[in-house]
Design a protein around this motif. Structure first.
Motif, PDB file in Angstrom:
ATOM      1  N   LYS A  17      29.591 -17.664  21.373  1.00 27.48           N
ATOM      2  CA  LYS A  17      28.359 -17.378  21.270  1.00 27.48           C
ATOM      3  C   LYS A  17      27.327 -18.216  21.933  1.00 27.48           C
ATOM      4  CE  LYS A  17      24.669 -15.428  18.308  1.00 27.48           C
ATOM      5  NZ  LYS A  17      24.548 -15.022  16.859  1.00 27.48           N
ATOM      6  N   TYR A  18      27.611 -19.523  21.737  1.00 24.96           N
ATOM      7  CA  TYR A  18      26.501 -20.811  21.862  1.00 24.96           C
ATOM      8  C   TYR A  18      27.060 -21.651  23.100  1.00 24.96           C
ATOM      9  CZ  TYR A  18      24.582 -19.272  17.653  1.00 24.96           C
ATOM     10  OH  TYR A  18      23.924 -18.523  16.500  1.00 24.96           O
ATOM     11  N   HIS A  19      28.599 -21.545  23.504  1.00 21.66           N
ATOM     12  CA  HIS A  19      28.959 -22.156  24.525  1.00 21.66           C
ATOM     13  C   HIS A  19      28.822 -23.842  24.300  1.00 21.66           C
ATOM     14  CE1 HIS A  19      28.823 -18.267  26.473  1.00 21.66           C
ATOM     15  NE2 HIS A  19      27.606 -18.198  26.222  1.00 21.66           N
ATOM     16  N   HIS A  20      28.842 -24.455  23.156  1.00 21.65           N
ATOM     17  CA  HIS A  20      29.165 -25.723  23.063  1.00 21.65           C
ATOM     18  C   HIS A  20      29.852 -25.950  21.451  1.00 21.65           C
ATOM     19  CE1 HIS A  20      25.704 -25.785  20.093  1.00 21.65           C
ATOM     20  NE2 HIS A  20      25.009 -25.127  20.870  1.00 21.65           N
ATOM     21  N   ALA A  21      30.030 -27.027  21.064  1.00 24.18           N
ATOM     22  CA  ALA A  21      30.936 -27.163  19.867  1.00 24.18           C
ATOM     23  C   ALA A  21      30.088 -27.942  18.705  1.00 24.18           C
ATOM     24  CB  ALA A  21      32.235 -28.153  19.995  1.00 24.18           C
ATOM     25  N   TYR A  22      28.761 -27.917  18.931  1.00 23.08           N
ATOM     26  CA  TYR A  22      28.161 -28.969  18.045  1.00 23.08           C
ATOM     27  C   TYR A  22      27.365 -27.772  16.789  1.00 23.08           C
ATOM     28  CZ  TYR A  22      28.045 -32.473  21.283  1.00 23.08           C
ATOM     29  OH  TYR A  22      28.626 -33.471  22.109  1.00 23.08           O
ATOM     30  N   VAL A  23      28.100 -27.633  15.682  1.00 18.50           N
ATOM     31  CA  VAL A  23      27.756 -26.914  14.625  1.00 18.50           C
ATOM     32  C   VAL A  23      26.849 -27.448  13.733  1.00 18.50           C
ATOM     33  CG1 VAL A  23      28.918 -25.502  12.812  1.00 18.50           C
ATOM     34  CG2 VAL A  23      29.970 -26.055  14.861  1.00 18.50           C
ATOM     35  N   ASN A  75      43.295 -20.660   9.740  1.00 17.92           N
ATOM     36  CA  ASN A  75      43.132 -19.516  10.518  1.00 17.92           C
ATOM     37  C   ASN A  75      41.394 -19.550  10.507  1.00 17.92           C
ATOM     38  OD1 ASN A  75      45.665 -19.263  11.005  1.00 17.92           O
ATOM     39  ND2 ASN A  75      45.802 -17.671   9.252  1.00 17.92           N
ATOM     40  N   GLU A  76      40.948 -19.690   9.331  1.00 21.48           N
ATOM     41  CA  GLU A  76      39.255 -19.352   9.482  1.00 21.48           C
ATOM     42  C   GLU A  76      38.662 -20.320   9.914  1.00 21.48           C
ATOM     43  OE1 GLU A  76      35.972 -19.010   5.747  1.00 21.48           O
ATOM     44  OE2 GLU A  76      37.933 -19.976   5.328  1.00 21.48           O
ATOM     45  N   LEU A  77      39.247 -21.549   9.824  1.00 24.53           N
ATOM     46  CA  LEU A  77      38.571 -22.679  10.735  1.00 24.53           C
ATOM     47  C   LEU A  77      38.533 -22.358  12.300  1.00 24.53           C
ATOM     48  CD1 LEU A  77      37.330 -25.527  11.463  1.00 24.53           C
ATOM     49  CD2 LEU A  77      39.811 -26.281  11.345  1.00 24.53           C
ATOM     50  N   CYS A  78      39.826 -22.107  12.765  1.00 29.17           N
ATOM     51  CA  CYS A  78      39.839 -21.689  14.288  1.00 29.17           C
ATOM     52  C   CYS A  78      39.118 -20.500  14.718  1.00 29.17           C
ATOM     53  CB  CYS A  78      41.366 -21.669  14.628  1.00 29.17           C
ATOM     54  SG  CYS A  78      42.184 -23.395  14.558  1.00 29.17           S
ATOM     55  N   ASP A  79      39.088 -19.425  13.794  1.00 26.65           N
ATOM     56  CA  ASP A  79      38.517 -18.333  14.217  1.00 26.65           C
ATOM     57  C   ASP A  79      36.959 -18.259  14.161  1.00 26.65           C
ATOM     58  OD1 ASP A  79      40.875 -17.087  14.275  1.00 26.65           O
ATOM     59  OD2 ASP A  79      40.823 -16.035  12.224  1.00 26.65           O
ATOM     60  N   LEU A  80      36.432 -18.957  13.176  1.00 27.69           N
ATOM     61  CA  LEU A  80      35.090 -19.121  12.985  1.00 27.69           C
ATOM     62  C   LEU A  80      34.493 -20.007  14.226  1.00 27.69           C
ATOM     63  CD1 LEU A  80      34.201 -19.570   9.233  1.00 27.69           C
ATOM     64  CD2 LEU A  80      33.795 -17.750  10.680  1.00 27.69           C
ATOM     65  N   ARG A  82      29.555 -21.985   6.049  1.00 24.86           N
ATOM     66  CA  ARG A  82      31.121 -22.021   5.815  1.00 24.86           C
ATOM     67  C   ARG A  82      31.472 -22.818   7.029  1.00 24.86           C
ATOM     68  NH1 ARG A  82      34.959 -23.099   2.751  1.00 24.86           N
ATOM     69  NH2 ARG A  82      37.021 -22.021   3.269  1.00 24.86           N
ATOM     70  N   LEU A  83      31.315 -22.564   8.241  1.00 25.34           N
ATOM     71  CA  LEU A  83      31.810 -23.130   9.461  1.00 25.34           C
ATOM     72  C   LEU A  83      31.679 -24.753   9.304  1.00 25.34           C
ATOM     73  CD1 LEU A  83      33.502 -23.412  12.108  1.00 25.34           C
ATOM     74  CD2 LEU A  83      31.386 -22.706  13.203  1.00 25.34           C
ATOM     75  N   TYR A  84      30.326 -24.905   9.008  1.00 29.34           N
ATOM     76  CA  TYR A  84      29.936 -26.359   8.901  1.00 29.34           C
ATOM     77  C   TYR A  84      30.733 -27.174   7.868  1.00 29.34           C
ATOM     78  CZ  TYR A  84      27.230 -30.549   8.083  1.00 29.34           C
ATOM     79  OH  TYR A  84      26.769 -31.860   8.057  1.00 29.34           O
ATOM     80  N   THR A  85      31.081 -26.612   6.684  1.00 28.89           N
ATOM     81  CA  THR A  85      31.734 -27.127   5.863  1.00 28.89           C
ATOM     82  C   THR A  85      33.092 -27.496   6.222  1.00 28.89           C
ATOM     83  OG1 THR A  85      30.770 -25.784   3.904  1.00 28.89           O
ATOM     84  CG2 THR A  85      32.833 -26.807   3.310  1.00 28.89           C
ATOM     85  N   LEU A  86      33.955 -26.397   7.203  1.00 29.88           N
ATOM     86  CA  LEU A  86      35.264 -26.539   7.602  1.00 29.88           C
ATOM     87  C   LEU A  86      35.340 -27.777   8.504  1.00 29.88           C
ATOM     88  CD1 LEU A  86      36.227 -22.994   7.762  1.00 29.88           C
ATOM     89  CD2 LEU A  86      36.952 -24.561   6.080  1.00 29.88           C
ATOM     90  N   VAL A  87      34.484 -27.804   9.427  1.00 23.80           N
ATOM     91  CA  VAL A  87      34.385 -29.028  10.446  1.00 23.80           C
ATOM     92  C   VAL A  87      33.824 -30.185   9.770  1.00 23.80           C
ATOM     93  CG1 VAL A  87      33.594 -27.242  12.034  1.00 23.80           C
ATOM     94  CG2 VAL A  87      31.916 -28.309  10.996  1.00 23.80           C
TER      95      VAL A  87
END
Length: 337
Positions: A19-25, A7-12, A33-38
């Motif tokens: 906010k940024y309109h693209h998927a490049y974390v 849930n955390e992965l999808c929510d973050l 935290r999000l970078y670790t998950l992706v």
């Protein structure tokens, strides 16, 4: 991944996309935290649920992108947004709204040959200004920006008599600009180089460091003659000198013999013998207070603010050393904490 991390992965990730309109974390502190998950998702896609895969795929998540490419795309997307809002991509290198983006754009201008054809084409779509030769063309926006900073450097020289702008200078934009002129000197036109040198600007990094060291040493010498010692406190109004003194104490092994000899002329104390020096300072203060106490029978030292503050400090913070506590009790100085 457990259900909580799913849930955390999808929510973050969804919040990031909105906010940024693209998927490049990118691997930036604010996205740790999000970078670790992706990253885990890319390494172990078989551990993801169908729901997780869907929430990533629906936002065009790149399963093969590494951090370097993600960083580039993250900044490119921000530059594209800037272009759409302002009609050009010539933001200054110290762009106050987004300094990271300004620095990134500045680096791109001088490394066209290091980018992929696709990256070059993407930047060209934003009318990007390249700086790939010393006398190459520069956009009016960038030229105006350079002229403005050059004027500020000229004003700095008029005020200080030199252009050795320290990194700790209050005008951080000027300090950073001066550093970049030296670091990216190959991107300057011959005219810009001549104009900077006319102010006494030094491009050689090592020579600049040596000149800066000599300048600070002269400041320390002046302090030594005025105060009789070289123990510049951190509260000294000239914070640049105070910080420099502290840095010298910590890097004795890195100093040349010539510099060590010069520092010895002002009785400079390094970290290795700083404790004994502090003990000596404490005893000097104590002896002065003791002399006043024996003469007047009290500690109302109103004529000497430095000693008055020293007494207050002893009362406010109980000394760790037993011998100090014994000596202070003889003068009726007791810890009040």
């Amino acid at each position: 991944m457990n259900s909580g991390s799913k849930n955390e992965l999808c929510d973050l990730f969804e919040r990031f996309y909105q906010k940024y309109h693209h998927a490049y974390v990118p691997n930036y502190p604010e996205f740790k935290r999000l970078y670790t998950l992706v990253t885990q998702a890319r390494k172990h896609p078989h551990r993801l649920s169908e729901f997780e895969k869907h929430c990533l795929d629906r936002r065009n998540f790149d399963w093969k992108a590494g951090n370097r490419f993600s960083r580039w795309m993250f900044n490119y997307s921000a530059l594209k947004q800037f272009f759409e809002e302002h009609g050009h991509s010539d933001l200054p290198e110290d762009y106050p709204i987004n300094q990271r983006l300004g620095s990134w754009a500045y680096r791109q201008r001088g490394q066209k040959d290091k980018l992929s054809p696709q990256q070059v084409a993407m930047l060209d779509d934003l009318n990007f200004t390249w700086i790939d030769s010393v006398d190459g063309p520069r956009s009016p926006n960038l030229q105006r920006r350079w002229e403005g900073m050059y004027k500020r450097l000229s004003q700095y020289k008029a005020e200080h008599g030199h252009v050795l702008v320290p990194s700790t200078y209050s005008d951080t934009q000027l300090a950073q600009w001066v550093f970049r002129q030296r670091k990216f000197a190959d991107r300057l036109s011959s005219e810009q180089v001549d104009r900077l040198e006319s102010l006494g600007f030094v491009f050689d990094m090592q020579l600049q460091k040596d000149l800066t060291w000599e300048y600070n040493y002269q400041q320390l010498t002046q302090f030594y003659h005025e105060h009789g010692h070289s123990r510049v406190p951190q509260t000294y109004p000239n914070r640049r000198l105070a910080d420099w003194v502290r840095s010298q104490r910590a890097q004795r092994v890195k100093l040349t013999k010539d510099k060590l000899d010069k520092l010895s002329k002002v009785d400079f104390a390094f970290n290795s013998n700083l404790k004994s020096l502090r003990d000596q300072q404490w005893m000097d203060n104590f002896r002065q207070v003791e002399a006043f106490y024996k003469e007047h029978g009290n500690l109302s030292i109103t004529h000497d603010k430095r000693l008055y503050r020293w007494i207050y400090k002893q009362k406010a913070k109980r000394p760790k050393e037993e011998y100090r506590r014994v000596l202070l009790r003889q003068l009726d100085i007791h810890h009040e904490g």
